[in-house]
Design an enzyme around this catalytic site. Structure first.
Site, mmCIF file in Angstrom:
data_model
loop_
_atom_site.group_PDB
_atom_site.id
_atom_site.type_symbol
_atom_site.label_atom_id
_atom_site.label_comp_id
_atom_site.label_asym_id
_atom_site.label_seq_id
_atom_site.Cartn_x
_atom_site.Cartn_y
_atom_site.Cartn_z
ATOM 1 N N VAL A 7 0.864 -1.186 0.000
ATOM 2 C CA VAL A 7 0.000 0.000 0.000
ATOM 3 C C VAL A 7 0.900 1.235 0.000
ATOM 4 C CG1 VAL A 7 -1.852 1.239 1.205
ATOM 5 C CG2 VAL A 7 -1.761 -1.277 1.301
ATOM 6 N N ILE A 12 -2.052 0.854 -4.816
ATOM 7 C CA ILE A 12 -1.930 -0.424 -4.104
ATOM 8 C C ILE A 12 -1.516 -1.456 -5.149
ATOM 9 C CG2 ILE A 12 -3.129 -2.252 -2.845
ATOM 10 C CD1 ILE A 12 -5.052 -0.212 -1.739
ATOM 11 N N ILE A 123 8.126 0.707 5.592
ATOM 12 C CA ILE A 123 8.245 -0.754 5.439
ATOM 13 C C ILE A 123 8.505 -1.122 3.984
ATOM 14 C CG2 ILE A 123 5.735 -1.075 5.199
ATOM 15 C CD1 ILE A 123 8.206 -3.469 6.998
ATOM 16 N N ASP A 124 8.057 -0.299 3.041
ATOM 17 C CA ASP A 124 8.306 -0.573 1.616
ATOM 18 C C ASP A 124 9.800 -0.536 1.322
ATOM 19 O OD1 ASP A 124 8.348 2.186 2.081
ATOM 20 O OD2 ASP A 124 7.600 2.693 0.091
HETATM 21 C C1 PAZ Z 1 9.358 7.457 1.885
HETATM 22 C C2 PAZ Z 1 7.966 6.922 1.690
HETATM 23 C C3 PAZ Z 1 6.936 8.034 1.736
HETATM 24 C C4 PAZ Z 1 7.894 6.229 0.320
HETATM 25 O O1 PAZ Z 1 6.550 5.892 0.071
HETATM 26 P P1 PAZ Z 1 5.982 5.773 -1.440
HETATM 27 O O2 PAZ Z 1 6.734 6.747 -2.273
HETATM 28 O O3 PAZ Z 1 6.286 4.379 -1.827
HETATM 29 O O4 PAZ Z 1 4.534 6.031 -1.354
HETATM 30 C C5 PAZ Z 1 7.645 5.838 2.755
HETATM 31 O O5 PAZ Z 1 8.682 4.896 2.748
HETATM 32 C C6 PAZ Z 1 7.502 6.420 4.142
HETATM 33 O O6 PAZ Z 1 6.451 6.888 4.490
HETATM 34 N N1 PAZ Z 1 8.607 6.324 4.959
HETATM 35 C C7 PAZ Z 1 8.573 6.781 6.341
HETATM 36 C C8 PAZ Z 1 9.764 7.658 6.649
HETATM 37 C C9 PAZ Z 1 11.110 7.009 6.371
HETATM 38 O O7 PAZ Z 1 11.177 6.046 5.585
HETATM 39 O O8 PAZ Z 1 12.105 7.480 6.973
HETATM 40 K K K Z 2 6.654 2.486 -3.139
#
Ligand code: PAZ
Ligand code: K
Ligand code: ADP
Length: 287
Positions: A7, A12, A123-124
């Site tokens: 997500v 998604i 988490i991604d």
């Molecule tokens: C950096 C992100 C916004 C990337 O999300 P996406 O671009 O995949 O929607 C996501 O990994 C996130 O919310 N990270 C939390 C903060 C961090 O990774 O330090």
């Molecule tokens: K992503």
């Protein structure tokens, strides 16, 4: 059967272990997209499952082994709390109590995370780093397809979507953190909303031809495209140098093709690595 759901903030993406290379991507315009994913996954897990059309993807019971449907597990990795809440609460009642619905945390990923606040990392980013480092997704047609895709470490993982993350996994397979760049669409939206005259670009069409980054833009759209691609690709290439010129580069995310075609360094393009890795996690227990 294991279903992995990624997500993000734009879309998604989901895949199942029977067909980890078949990924369905649904835009998160509103809850409609989430409902679509719930219906698709529920259809896949229904006991009387026969075959289900998922856009361009058809998954048949014969392929998936209907018998496996009993011990099914849905693994959700989310960086979008609101969407994940709607998805999880919508899935649980329709998939029945035999199917486990799990929100994946960093404790489910056998990856050492050497950053200030490991629980704050998206988490991604961790799932993508783990999947890239395991290297068990050798997708044909990688950007540098004649290059053997055995994954060497250290490696850099680029995930190009809402944002573009550029993360480093060291020679020992430890995740060291990285950088976060505004994604292509986000930068286009910022230019359009912050000015009177600049149009939004449709990156789906803007990256069809190989990215021409070596001549000035002769019109407004060309100047915007050159500027944004240069800011992202230039930033990635600077970060790769800053990280010490790692042995391998993996590019994933919905904009991976666009970014990979503009990069001047060889890379392995792994579409939707995150949801596919979720289906392959050695186990989803706490470590
Ligand atoms: C950096 C992100 C916004 C990337 O999300 P996406 O671009 O995949 O929607 C996501 O990994 C996130 O919310 N990270 C939390 C903060 C961090 O990774 O330090
Ligand atoms: K992503
Ligand atoms: N079906 C789709 N749904 C959403 N985005 C798509 C789709 N197909 C291509 N894209 C491109 O992928 C980008 C989203 O990438 P993605 O990795 O899904 O982002 P995130 O993980 O941040 O939600 C979009 O900005 C768009 O350029």
């Amino acid at each position: 059967m294991i279903v992995g759901i990624d997500v993000g903030n734009t879309a998604i993406k989901w895949a199942c272990d029977a067909n980890p290379n078949e990924v369905v991507s649904v835009r998160l315009c509103d809850d409609e997209g989430i409902t679509q994913v719930i219906d698709q996954v529920a259809a896949l897990l229904k006991p009387e499952f026969d075959a289900v059309e998922l856009g361009a993807v058809e998954l048949g019971a014969a392929e998936l082994g209907a018998a496996e449907l009993g011990a099914a597990e849905i693994r959700i990795a989310s960086v979008n709390r609101a969407a994940a809440k709607v998805l999880e609460s919508g899935l649980r009642p329709v998939v029945g109590e035999k199917v486990q619905v799990r929100i994946i945390s960093r404790h489910d990923i056998p990856l050492e995370v050497a950053v200030d606040q490991p629980d704050r990392v998206g988490i991604d980013r961790l799932v993508g780093a783990f999947g890239a480092a395991r290297g068990n997704f050798h997708t044909a047609g990688s950007h540098d397809s004649d290059k053997d895709c055995d994954v060497a470490l250290p490696l850099v993982v680029v995930d190009a979507g809402t944002t573009v993350t550029v993360d480093l996994v060291d020679a020992d397979g430890v995740y060291l953190g990285g950088a976060i760049i505004p994604g292509l669409a986000m930068q286009t939206s910022a230019l359009a909303s912050g000015t009177d005259a600049l149009p939004k670009l449709d990156w789906g069409t803007q990256c069809g031809d190989t990215a021409n980054l070596d001549s000035p833009g002769k019109n407004t759209s060309a100047a915007i495209r050159l500027g944004i691609l240069s800011s992202v690709v230039g930033g990635i290439e600077r970060l790769i140098r800053l990280y010490g010129g790692p042995a391998h580069l993996v590019v994933t995310g919905g904009d991976a093709g666009c970014i990979a075609s503009a990069l001047s360094v060889p890379c392995q393009v792994e579409p939707h690595l995150v949801c596919r890795t979720l289906t392959q996690l050695p186990w989803a227990g706490s470590c």
